[in-house]
Design a protein around this motif. Structure first.
Motif: not given
Length: 157
Positions: A33-40, A42-48, A78-81, A83-86
């Motif tokens: 369930c938490i992994d599903r939250l990482t989809v956005p 990943r879509r923006q190029g963040t390595c999870v 993390t998504f909003k503020h 600007h992480a790559t990892d």
């Protein structure tokens, strides 16, 4: 329903990551369930990166919901503020408890209480209060330019 259609149900609305599907801890488990939250992210190029060294730990639905909501807040921030790559998400059993850690290499922030009248940080404050009411702890380590690590530990006893 196929996997891609299911993942399309995870969106960000105003920077908040939202899963339009009902939570299904039984079928997906807390980590799923938490992994599903990482989809956005990943879509923006963040390595999870995921670290889930626990196996077969029974978690009550209340505890799972609290950890899920905590992850949702941390990943949305993390998504909003950030600007992480990892981003690293760790879910692990600890002595008499379960620990969730979300860490990023983003912009970080000053870890000081906001000034009077400031509205920043309501989500993290709300999560912290809920975790503390459940007997758990929240640890936030961040400073500008060094990323953020949020660690939530909840007792299972």
């Amino acid at each position: 329903m196929n996997q891609s259609a299911t993942l399309e149900e995870v969106v960000e609305v105003g920077g908040v990551i939202t899963d339009r599907q009902p939570l299904d801890f039984y079928r997906l488990g807390l980590a799923g369930c938490i992994d599903r939250l990482t989809v956005p992210l990943r879509r923006q190029g963040t390595c999870v990166r995921w670290e889930t060294p626990h196996h077969g730990v029974e978690i009550s639905s209340g505890c799972a919901s609290l950890l899920y909501q905590s992850a949702q807040e941390a990943l949305s921030n993390t998504f909003k503020h950030a600007h992480a790559t990892d981003v690293t998400v760790r879910l692990a059993a600890v002595f008499h408890g379960i620990r969730l850690m979300v860490a990023d290499n983003g912009t970080g922030f000053e870890s000081v209480p906001p000034a009077a009248g400031e509205v920043n940080g309501h989500g993290l404050r709300t999560i912290s209060q809920a975790v503390e009411e459940a007997g758990g702890t929240v640890n936030i380590i961040s400073s500008p330019g060094t990323g953020t690590a949020i660690t939530i530990t909840i007792p299972l006893d």
